[in-house]
Design an enzyme around this catalytic site. Structure first.
Site, PDB file in Angstrom:
ATOM      1  CB  SER A  13      37.377 -49.296  48.748  1.00  0.00           C
ATOM      2  OG  SER A  13      36.582 -48.141  48.561  1.00  0.00           O
ATOM      3  CG  HIS A  65      37.139 -48.449  53.117  1.00  0.00           C
ATOM      4  ND1 HIS A  65      37.661 -47.968  54.306  1.00  0.00           N
ATOM      5  CD2 HIS A  65      37.148 -47.388  52.261  1.00  0.00           C
ATOM      6  CE1 HIS A  65      37.978 -46.694  54.164  1.00  0.00           C
ATOM      7  NE2 HIS A  65      37.668 -46.310  52.938  1.00  0.00           N
ATOM      8  CG  ASP A 117      35.464 -44.559  50.341  1.00  0.00           C
ATOM      9  OD1 ASP A 117      36.167 -44.256  51.310  1.00  0.00           O
ATOM     10  OD2 ASP A 117      35.830 -45.358  49.442  1.00  0.00           O
ATOM     11  CG  MET A 152      33.151 -39.400  49.125  1.00  0.00           C
ATOM     12  SD  MET A 152      33.954 -39.407  47.492  1.00  0.00           S
ATOM     13  CE  MET A 152      34.897 -40.928  47.602  1.00  0.00           C
ATOM     14  CG  HIS A 205      36.977 -42.886  54.553  1.00  0.00           C
ATOM     15  ND1 HIS A 205      37.839 -43.007  53.470  1.00  0.00           N
ATOM     16  CD2 HIS A 205      37.277 -41.693  55.127  1.00  0.00           C
ATOM     17  CE1 HIS A 205      38.606 -41.934  53.405  1.00  0.00           C
ATOM     18  NE2 HIS A 205      38.285 -41.118  54.385  1.00  0.00           N
ATOM     19  CG  MET A 219      36.305 -38.793  52.700  1.00  0.00           C
ATOM     20  SD  MET A 219      36.753 -39.584  51.142  1.00  0.00           S
ATOM     21  CE  MET A 219      35.890 -41.130  51.334  1.00  0.00           C
ATOM     22  CG  MET A 262      43.116 -39.987  53.569  1.00  0.00           C
ATOM     23  SD  MET A 262      42.028 -41.360  53.115  1.00  0.00           S
ATOM     24  CE  MET A 262      42.086 -41.337  51.326  1.00  0.00           C
ATOM     25  CG  ASP A 320      41.225 -45.334  51.729  1.00  0.00           C
ATOM     26  OD1 ASP A 320      41.209 -45.935  50.646  1.00  0.00           O
ATOM     27  OD2 ASP A 320      40.257 -44.662  52.154  1.00  0.00           O
TER      28      ASP A 320
HETATM   29  C1  DX5 Z   1      39.361 -42.397  48.167  1.00  0.00           C
HETATM   30  C2  DX5 Z   1      38.662 -43.433  48.996  1.00  0.00           C
HETATM   31  C3  DX5 Z   1      39.162 -44.811  48.852  1.00  0.00           C
HETATM   32  C4  DX5 Z   1      39.073 -45.386  47.466  1.00  0.00           C
HETATM   33  C5  DX5 Z   1      40.368 -46.101  47.248  1.00  0.00           C
HETATM   34  O1  DX5 Z   1      39.057 -41.141  48.650  1.00  0.00           O
HETATM   35  O2  DX5 Z   1      38.739 -43.099  50.372  1.00  0.00           O
HETATM   36  O3  DX5 Z   1      38.581 -45.687  49.804  1.00  0.00           O
HETATM   37  O4  DX5 Z   1      38.006 -46.263  47.254  1.00  0.00           O
HETATM   38  O5  DX5 Z   1      40.444 -46.523  45.944  1.00  0.00           O
HETATM   39  P1  DX5 Z   1      41.767 -47.111  45.283  1.00  0.00           P
HETATM   40  O6  DX5 Z   1      42.148 -48.338  46.050  1.00  0.00           O
HETATM   41  O7  DX5 Z   1      41.351 -47.364  43.882  1.00  0.00           O
HETATM   42  O8  DX5 Z   1      42.820 -46.026  45.401  1.00  0.00           O
HETATM   43 ZN    ZN Z   2      38.155 -44.555  51.871  1.00  0.00          ZN
END
Ligand code: DX5
Ligand code: ZN
Length: 220
Positions: A8, A33, A35, A37, A66, A68, A137, A176
């Protein structure tokens, strides 16, 4: 089906993103991956479609995006056009999950639904025939570096059982949040196929050693 490790980039050094992506690729990352947000759906902000576009230019590995964000329908097209291979939407982010999944697939990408720790699998079961992936999650979404919620192992197990007993069994289970050399084994034993890891990989000065360790632990 081969298990896959997805670093990620949320935990990468953002000022040296290309360097970190190349390093992760050379070390054996199977996909990346990303993210996204919006500061509404989750209490944090991160990347935008332009980061997906930038990533597409520097790697040929699949990009697992991903979302969010609220109202994901408004951004699906730009995310796919930016180069996403898979787009994942949260069950609670739209009233029309089925439509969102259809949109992603019509645009030619793979589609997945995301379940928060408090989301019942029952709420997404009707999507099983049309999804490529389901992301469970294993922390509350929004931040890297959180502790794995141990109760999620049973949920993954139940999902794997549902998948085995369902006619629509053609989707992969991704996890994740809080994935490290201890929690990955629990998730793999429970039936997960794709493992996202952020801080465990990028937070170490031995990325290669750590990704190899994770790969060894989930080798099938
Ligand atoms: C959290 C993200 C993850 C995050 C995971 O909301 O969706 O993808 O990067 O990070 P770690 O592996 O540090 O928990
Ligand atoms: Zn994620």
């Amino acid at each position: 089906m081969t298990n896959k490790i997805a670093p990620s980039i949320l935990s990468a050094d953002i000022m040296n993103l290309e360097r970190d992506v190349k390093m992760a690729e050379a070390a054996g990352a199977d996909l990346f991956h990303i993210d996204i947000m919006d500061g509404h759906f989750v209490p944090n902000m991160s990347f935008s479609p332009s980061v997906v576009e930038g990533m597409r230019k520097i790697t040929d590995k699949p990009l697992d995006v991903h979302l969010m964000i609220d109202n994901p329908e408004e951004y699906i097209e730009s995310i796919v056009k930016a180069g996403a291979d898979t787009v994942l939407v949260h069950a609670e982010s739209t009233n029309h999950t089925y439509r969102s999944i259809q949109m992603i697939k019509q645009l030619g990408a793979k589609a997945g639904i995301v379940v928060n720790p408090g989301t019942a699998l029952e709420n997404v079961k009707e999507l099983f025939p049309i999804i490529d992936q389901i992301l469970v999650m294993t922390v509350n979404p929004g931040f890297g570096g959180q502790k794995f919620l141990s109760g999620m192992t049973k949920k993954i197990q139940r999902l794997d059982q549902l998948r085995q007993t369902s006619a629509a069994d053609d989707f992969q289970i991704e996890v994740d949040g809080g994935i490290n050399d201890e929690t990955i084994t629990k998730c793999a034993d429970a039936g997960a196929d794709i493992f996202v890891a952020g801080s465990y990989l990028f937070g170490s000065d031995d990325f290669e050693g750590r990704i190899n360790k994770l790969k060894d632990l989930v080798e099938d």
